[in-house]
Scaffold this motif. Structure first.
Motif, short mmCIF file in Angstrom:
data_model
loop_
_atom_site.label_atom_id
_atom_site.label_comp_id
_atom_site.label_asym_id
_atom_site.label_seq_id
_atom_site.Cartn_x
_atom_site.Cartn_y
_atom_site.Cartn_z
N LEU A 107 1.18 -1.36 0.39
CA LEU A 107 -0.39 0.14 -0.15
C LEU A 107 1.06 1.32 0.19
O LEU A 107 1.46 1.83 0.26
CB LEU A 107 -0.15 0.15 1.12
N HIS A 108 1.01 2.74 -0.76
CA HIS A 108 1.73 3.59 -1.13
C HIS A 108 0.95 4.74 0.43
O HIS A 108 1.89 5.02 0.59
CB HIS A 108 1.38 4.01 -2.19
N ASN A 109 -0.08 4.61 0.41
CA ASN A 109 -0.63 6.01 1.00
C ASN A 109 -2.04 4.90 1.95
O ASN A 109 -2.81 4.55 1.84
CB ASN A 109 -1.43 7.10 0.65
N THR A 110 -1.23 5.29 3.15
CA THR A 110 -2.07 4.68 4.48
C THR A 110 -2.51 5.04 6.22
O THR A 110 -3.25 4.92 6.80
CB THR A 110 -1.66 3.62 4.62
N GLU A 111 -2.27 7.21 5.35
CA GLU A 111 -2.30 8.10 5.68
C GLU A 111 -4.06 7.91 6.28
O GLU A 111 -4.64 8.74 4.47
CB GLU A 111 -1.85 9.63 5.76
N GLY A 112 -4.09 8.39 7.00
CA GLY A 112 -5.86 8.90 7.28
C GLY A 112 -7.48 7.50 7.55
O GLY A 112 -7.94 7.82 7.51
N ILE A 113 -6.18 6.32 6.96
CA ILE A 113 -7.57 4.97 6.87
C ILE A 113 -7.20 4.61 8.10
O ILE A 113 -6.76 4.33 8.93
CB ILE A 113 -6.70 4.58 6.05
N PRO A 114 -8.63 4.10 8.96
CA PRO A 114 -9.51 3.73 10.48
C PRO A 114 -9.15 3.02 9.84
O PRO A 114 -9.13 2.01 9.53
CB PRO A 114 -10.63 4.64 10.06
N ILE A 115 -9.02 2.73 11.23
CA ILE A 115 -8.84 0.87 11.86
C ILE A 115 -9.51 0.56 13.27
O ILE A 115 -10.39 1.10 13.56
CB ILE A 115 -7.28 0.69 12.78
N GLU A 116 -10.30 -0.72 12.58
CA GLU A 116 -11.74 -1.25 12.73
C GLU A 116 -11.25 -2.68 13.26
O GLU A 116 -10.65 -3.65 13.50
CB GLU A 116 -12.36 -1.21 11.82
N GLU A 117 -12.28 -2.77 14.21
CA GLU A 117 -11.76 -3.87 14.94
C GLU A 117 -12.26 -5.26 13.82
O GLU A 117 -13.26 -4.95 12.76
CB GLU A 117 -13.52 -4.57 15.91
N ASP A 165 -9.79 -2.70 -0.27
CA ASP A 165 -8.97 -3.18 0.73
C ASP A 165 -8.27 -2.78 2.03
O ASP A 165 -7.97 -4.04 2.74
CB ASP A 165 -9.26 -5.06 1.11
N ALA A 166 -7.85 -1.69 1.86
CA ALA A 166 -6.33 -1.18 2.53
C ALA A 166 -7.28 -1.21 3.82
O ALA A 166 -6.33 -1.84 5.00
CB ALA A 166 -6.65 0.27 2.01
N LYS A 167 -8.39 -0.50 4.26
CA LYS A 167 -9.19 0.04 5.63
C LYS A 167 -8.99 -2.13 6.31
O LYS A 167 -8.51 -2.07 7.33
CB LYS A 167 -10.66 0.14 5.93
N SER A 168 -9.34 -2.80 5.56
CA SER A 168 -9.37 -4.42 6.28
C SER A 168 -8.16 -4.89 6.33
O SER A 168 -7.99 -5.37 7.39
CB SER A 168 -10.34 -5.11 5.62
N VAL A 169 -7.48 -4.71 5.52
CA VAL A 169 -5.59 -5.45 5.61
C VAL A 169 -4.75 -4.72 6.68
O VAL A 169 -4.34 -4.74 7.86
CB VAL A 169 -5.37 -4.75 4.32
N LEU A 170 -5.36 -3.31 6.74
CA LEU A 170 -4.18 -2.87 8.22
C LEU A 170 -4.95 -2.51 9.40
O LEU A 170 -4.59 -2.88 10.37
CB LEU A 170 -4.55 -0.81 8.38
N SER A 171 -6.64 -2.65 9.35
CA SER A 171 -7.25 -3.37 10.59
C SER A 171 -6.68 -4.90 10.59
O SER A 171 -6.36 -5.30 12.26
CB SER A 171 -8.58 -3.15 10.06
N ALA A 172 -6.57 -6.15 9.81
CA ALA A 172 -6.09 -6.98 10.25
C ALA A 172 -4.43 -6.92 9.84
O ALA A 172 -4.47 -7.57 11.71
CB ALA A 172 -6.03 -8.36 8.70
N GLN A 173 -3.30 -6.23 10.52
CA GLN A 173 -2.35 -6.45 10.72
C GLN A 173 -2.25 -5.91 12.44
O GLN A 173 -1.69 -6.03 13.17
CB GLN A 173 -1.63 -4.70 9.95
N ALA A 174 -3.03 -4.42 12.61
CA ALA A 174 -3.21 -4.23 13.87
C ALA A 174 -4.11 -5.13 14.92
O ALA A 174 -3.09 -5.43 16.14
CB ALA A 174 -4.16 -3.14 13.49
#
Length: 651
Positions: free
Chosen positions: A68-78, A243-252
């Motif tokens: 992913l190139h730009n991940t700023e501002g993407i919210p993290i969800e449960e 799927d950036a939100k899902s990927v970053l949420s999964a990573q967190a």
């Protein structure tokens, strides 16, 4: 300031460790220690060994997140583990198909690039390649020959050989082809081989037409492959961004689960009454400890003991700094030297005040100070650099002392000084004559700083219950009395009160020195250790005498070292005087404002850097060396505050 710490021992059924970590420990910052090392006196203790089940899944999610190139501002969800597994499988299958197509294109590109590499040197050849290769009675050989051998070949061999060589291109080699009849093929090939001719085998089924036409076709095919490859990459990027939100949420979530699971690395296991229990040990802040103990009070499967007896703890507490926001950037200088020990004074506020104050004296100028302050705070606001905040704070003090010295961008006739002009003010020192007032003030200021650091040393020694450090060391009570006497005498002499100064010096000078010289035997006697002097007594007195002499020299050198404060204040004014002279401001004529601007920029950058380094040197060598060791262990929370982090990101 250093946060107060409490040592916890947490235990419960082995199978319950994940519940405890996720429900309780993940909410707090806890510096975990290795329980096997801390509880070595307990019998039948064993390490908690279990393979992390999240590691492979986390590795795949990290791979997706890295694309992913730009991940700023993407919210993290449960997200749940089942949802993460579904996401990874789905994305993995789609990306694998795209990668397979990209790999095939990469292989095709490599083949075409190789063909292009070999056809390029023959672009000047006017004939079709396929016709040349299929001559009936004549064989054609494509290749290259080193330039030095080509010259020898033409001079000594070519005229006597039944062949025709057609050169096409020259760099370090001469690229070309030669024609040879079938009947002379072996002889001619042998001669060319002896001339280091490297043959190139052009594929019959790849090359149709002239080299120029083939070259154009190959380039067109490469462009098509590059476009297709870029389209596949764009497709994969769009897939991931969808799927950036899902990927970053999964990573967190996986990072938290993996980190929490890795608590087992520092846990120990013990078997009691046919049941196995885990044990975790670590440090928690006093404030968090109260909340933690209240939260677990009614949990029947969790037992926690707060150990208050330091003698029962085999490791020293970690250091967690907690300073007001205005002083926090100066923690950078503390960490550069070394974190304070848990039982030491945190010198952050002291450094913040003294560093800024001394910098201001050495770099006193209203205009340049304002530039440093504005530039530093703007840089800190946008880049969050601690050094920028330090520069901004130092700029405020530079501005203040600019008013005290009456200097604005080097001009000393615009505003009246509230105190003095550094290059002009003089003070009569008895026995020494007239001296620059700033020099005298710098030495007096330095003497008071040395006395203050001695007090810090005594406080640290009291905290560590070090008898020698409290009473008999060169920076202890004896050193404080000795150097304090010298300071008071110096002030009395400066104010013309020579008689009381002489009496005070005679009474208070020798006794502290003798105690400092005999600090080791006096300490041993105070601690009731025998003998008072170990080893040879004559050697002890000789060694102690020279050590005392060295201590007195160090006091002198440390005191004189503060002269640099006044020296830089004077040199700053002198350098700006040179700039004004070059600009014609002192001659009363037209002022060259370009020189004024460039001169101020040069002095601000060069002298600002030098002053910053010199002040830091004073902090480290003249002050820290007296009271500060910097041997602390950093507070490193093993677990992350997962819940609070997610809440803040969602907000």
């Amino acid at each position: 300031m250093i946060e107060k710490m409490k040592f916890l021992s947490i235990t419960g059924p082995k199978a319950d460790i994940d519940r405890v970590v996720n429900k309780y420990l993940s909410k707090y910052e806890i510096h975990l220690e290795n329980a096997m090392a801390q509880l070595s006196q307990i019998r039948h203790l064993s390490p908690y060994i279990q393979i992390n089940p999240y590691r492979e899944l986390l590795s795949r999610v990290n791979e997706f997140a890295g694309l992913l190139h730009n991940t700023e501002g993407i919210p993290i969800e449960e997200t749940s583990l089942e949802e993460i597994q579904t996401l990874v499988d789905s994305l993995g299958n789609k990306i694998s198909k795209i990668n397979a197509r990209c790999e095939k294109l990469t292989e095709e590109r490599a083949v075409l690039s190789e063909d292009l590499k070999w056809i390029t040197p023959f672009l000047t050849l006017p004939e079709d390649i396929d016709k040349l290769i299929h001559y009936r009675f004549v064989q054609v050989r494509f290749g290259r020959i080193p330039v030095e051998y080509y010259g020898k070949f033409k001079e000594y061999v070519y005229d006597n050989l039944d062949t025709l060589f057609y050169p096409c291109h020259q760099d370090d080699y001469v690229w070309g082809l030669y024609f040879v009849p079938w009947t002379k093929m072996e002889q001619v090939d042998a001669v060319f081989s002896s001339m280091h001719f490297e043959r190139i085998y052009l594929k019959k089924d790849h090359f149709y037409g002239t080299p120029e036409k083939i070259h154009a076709e190959l380039e067109a095919r490469l462009e098509n492959i590059d476009r297709e490859y870029a389209a596949h990459q764009k497709e994969m990027q769009a897939l991931l961004e969808g799927d950036a939100k899902s990927v970053l949420s999964a990573q967190a979530a996986l990072n938290a689960l993996s980190t929490n699971f890795d608590v087992r690395k520092v846990a120990a296991c013990v078997k009691e009454h046919q049941e196995t229990f885990y044990i975790l040990c670590g440090w928690i802040s006093e404030r968090d400890c109260t909340s933690f103990m209240a939260e677990i009070e009614h949990d029947p499967n969790l037992f926690c003991v707060v150990e208050d007896d330091q003698k029962q703890i085999s490791c020293k507490p970690p250091t967690k700094l907690k300073n007001p926001k205005i002083f926090k950037p100066f923690e950078m200088y503390i960490k550069m030297y070394g974190l304070p020990d848990y039982h030491e004074i945190d010198p952050t506020i002291f450094v913040a005040l003294t560093y800024s104050f001394i910098f201001g004296i050495m770099f006193g100028d209203v205009g340049q100070g304002l530039l440093l302050a504005i530039g530093g705070f703007l840089l800190y606001k946008f880049k969050k650099m601690d050094l920028a905040a330090i520069i901004g704070t130092a700029g405020i003090f530079s501005t203040f002392f600019g008013f005290m010295f009456g200097s604005i961008f080097g001009f000393e006739d615009i505003i009246e000084p509230l105190w003095l002009h550094p290059t002009e003010a003089m003070t009569l020192v008895p026995g020494l004559g007239n001296m620059n007032t700033v020099f005298v003030a710098a030495i007096v200021f330095g003497m008071f700083l040395i006395l203050l650091t001695m007090i810090f040393h005594i406080v640290n020694a009291v905290k560590m219950k070090n008898v020698e450090g409290i009473w008999f060391d060169q920076n202890s009570v004896c050193g404080l009395v000795f150097y304090g006497t010298l300071t008071v005498c110096a002030l009395l002499y400066l104010t013309g009160k020579a008689l009381p100064a002489t009496i005070l010096l005679a009474v208070m000078f020798l006794v502290p020195l003798v105690i400092i010289m005999l600090k080791e035997p006096i300490t041993r006697l105070a601690e009731k250790k025998a003998p008072a002097i170990e080893g040879s007594k004559p050697m002890f007195f000789v060694q102690s005498f020279f050590e005392l002499f060295e201590i007195m020299l160090s006091f002198l050198s440390n005191t004189l070292s503060f002269v640099r404060i006044g020296a830089f204040a004077v040199s700053h004014a002198a350098m700006m005087g040179v700039v004004l002279m070059l600009a014609g401001a002192e001659s009363g004529g037209n002022i060259n404002w370009l020189i004024i601007v460039l001169g101020n920029a040069f002095v601000c950058a060069m002298e600002g850097l030098i002053v910053g380094i010199q002040v830091l040197r004073l902090e480290y060598y003249e002050m820290f060396s007296r009271f500060y060791k910097g041997s602390g262990k950093e507070f490193r929370p093993f677990l992350k505050r997962v819940n609070s982090k997610r809440t803040s990101e969602q907000a």
